[in-house]
Design a protein around this motif. Structure first.
Motif, short mmCIF file in Angstrom:
data_model
loop_
_atom_site.label_atom_id
_atom_site.label_comp_id
_atom_site.label_asym_id
_atom_site.label_seq_id
_atom_site.Cartn_x
_atom_site.Cartn_y
_atom_site.Cartn_z
N ARG A 156 41.40 -11.03 41.16
CA ARG A 156 40.35 -11.82 41.80
C ARG A 156 39.02 -11.55 41.11
O ARG A 156 38.76 -10.42 40.67
N SER A 157 38.18 -12.57 41.01
CA SER A 157 36.88 -12.37 40.38
C SER A 157 36.06 -11.35 41.16
O SER A 157 36.21 -11.21 42.38
N ALA A 158 35.18 -10.67 40.47
CA ALA A 158 34.39 -9.61 41.10
C ALA A 158 33.26 -10.17 41.96
O ALA A 158 32.74 -9.47 42.83
N GLU A 172 32.45 -21.88 35.69
CA GLU A 172 33.16 -20.79 35.03
C GLU A 172 34.40 -21.30 34.28
O GLU A 172 34.76 -20.78 33.22
N MET A 173 35.05 -22.32 34.83
CA MET A 173 36.22 -22.89 34.15
C MET A 173 35.82 -23.64 32.88
O MET A 173 36.58 -23.72 31.93
N ARG A 174 34.61 -24.16 32.86
CA ARG A 174 34.13 -24.87 31.67
C ARG A 174 33.64 -23.91 30.59
O ARG A 174 33.51 -24.29 29.43
N SER A 175 33.33 -22.68 30.99
CA SER A 175 32.79 -21.69 30.05
C SER A 175 33.91 -21.08 29.22
O SER A 175 35.05 -20.98 29.66
N GLN A 176 33.57 -20.64 28.00
CA GLN A 176 34.53 -19.99 27.10
C GLN A 176 33.92 -18.69 26.58
O GLN A 176 33.00 -18.75 25.76
N PRO A 177 34.38 -17.51 27.00
CA PRO A 177 35.35 -17.38 28.09
C PRO A 177 34.63 -17.36 29.43
O PRO A 177 33.51 -16.87 29.53
N ILE A 236 37.00 -16.79 35.24
CA ILE A 236 38.28 -17.15 35.84
C ILE A 236 39.03 -18.08 34.89
O ILE A 236 38.43 -18.68 34.00
N ASN A 237 40.34 -18.18 35.07
CA ASN A 237 41.11 -19.13 34.27
C ASN A 237 42.13 -19.91 35.09
O ASN A 237 42.98 -20.61 34.55
N VAL A 238 42.03 -19.81 36.43
CA VAL A 238 42.87 -20.61 37.32
C VAL A 238 42.12 -20.78 38.64
O VAL A 238 41.38 -19.88 39.05
N PHE A 239 42.27 -21.95 39.24
CA PHE A 239 41.74 -22.13 40.59
C PHE A 239 42.64 -23.09 41.33
O PHE A 239 43.51 -23.76 40.73
N VAL A 240 42.51 -23.15 42.63
CA VAL A 240 43.32 -24.05 43.45
C VAL A 240 42.37 -24.90 44.27
O VAL A 240 41.37 -24.40 44.80
N TYR A 297 41.54 -15.47 39.43
CA TYR A 297 41.18 -16.56 40.33
C TYR A 297 39.85 -16.24 41.02
O TYR A 297 39.43 -15.08 41.07
N PRO A 298 39.17 -17.24 41.60
CA PRO A 298 37.84 -16.98 42.15
C PRO A 298 37.87 -16.40 43.55
O PRO A 298 38.67 -16.81 44.40
N LEU A 299 36.98 -15.45 43.79
CA LEU A 299 36.62 -15.07 45.15
C LEU A 299 35.74 -16.19 45.68
O LEU A 299 34.72 -16.51 45.07
#
Length: 307
Positions: free
Chosen positions: A76-78, A89-94, A97-101, A40-42
């Protein structure tokens, strides 16, 4: 003719087999599945405890989804990410991150896969105002959204509630960073900073020394329905993760553990807000879709009971 030495041959084969095992190693054990990693994102550098509760819900939901769903690791992301960076980042592959709220919107639900259970029970939609303490008399006279429209709200760039306020005729000044919004309020760049019940008092406590003029407004409560969902990618992994998170959260709702966690993180702040002593100004949220589970009353915070 001499008969073959059958026993001797058997011994020879056993020796050859043993030598082969020594050379090649013992047969490999069945591979153990690697744990599922959710990153998840910092969301900000420095002091930022806004999402501690949400990530605690995520961890518990994964635990409640059952052992058969497999091992997991939540990280958590660095690096810190702004809201636009999170989407990038969610649109990028990979991506990193792969989840956010986030508070939901029609656009987010089209692009990403929502788990349509309000993580914070809709508490995000109950808003207090951070103001400059000397301005309190102005707000004591506010009775409606039209009264608020004579003032400028401050919100983050791209935040879902920007469009909610603008639809109600309330001017919005957007800031490029969460931390920068506090200095913008202090510098009179806008008049009030809308914060959820559980954010306002905590943020005042965390920043009192840096912004001694900032205070929580004492008379108003702004409300609009605004569920905050977990979002995943619309791919095979995302669908698997969404199913697992949803199953775990439904278990938490049934067994009461979501309510317990909610009270642990939010209860004192809700009581401190003294909701029964505030005038409520209600705004519509034109961005909510028909799949929003508004009819499931057990999912939503009730300000009259504090639960």
């Amino acid at each position: 003719m001499r008969q073959p030495d059958t026993e001797g041959r058997r011994k020879t084969w056993r020796l050859l087999l043993a030598a082969g095992l020594l050379l090649c190693g013992a047969p490999a054990r069945a591979a153990v599945a690697a744990p599922t990693i959710l990153t998840y994102p910092l969301t900000s550098e420095g002091v930022d405890s806004r999402y501690d509760y949400e990530w605690a819900v995520l961890r518990m939901a994964l635990e409640k989804s059952g052992a058969r769903a497999g091992e997991f690791d939540v990280r958590r992301s660095a690096v810190a990410m702004s809201p636009p960076r999170v989407l990038h980042e969610m649109r990028s592959q990979p991506g990193r991150i792969n989840v956010f709220v986030r508070a939901t919107s029609a656009e987010l639900e089209r692009e990403f896969l929502p788990v349509r259970l309000p993580v914070d029970r809709g508490l995000l939609g109950y808003r207090l105002l951070l103001i400059r303490a000397s301005d309190q008399p102005r707000y004591a006279r506010v009775r409606s959204a039209a009264d608020l429209a004579s003032m400028r709200a401050g919100l983050g760039q791209g935040w879902t509630d920007v469009e909610i306020l603008r639809a109600a005729g309330i001017p919005v000044v957007e800031g490029s960073s969460y931390t920068g919004l506090f200095s913008m309020l202090d510098a009179n760049r806008f008049d009030f900073f809308l914060r959820s019940i559980d954010e306002a008092s905590r943020e005042i406590d965390e920043r009192h020394e840096e912004y001694p003029r900032m205070a929580v407004e004492q008379t108003l409560l702004v409300h609009y329905p605004l569920p905050r969902y977990f979002f995943l990618r619309r791919d095979a992994q995302g669908r698997q993760l969404a199913t697992r998170i949803e199953a775990g959260m439904e278990t938490m709702i049934r067994d009461g553990s979501l309510g317990t966690l909610f009270q642990r993180y939010k209860g004192d702040l809700i009581r401190k807000a003294q909701l029964d002593q505030r005038r409520v100004i209600r705004l519509a949220n034109p961005q909510l879709g028909p799949e929003t589970p508004l009819a499931r009353h057990e999912l939503w915070f009730n300000p009259l009971t504090g639960k």
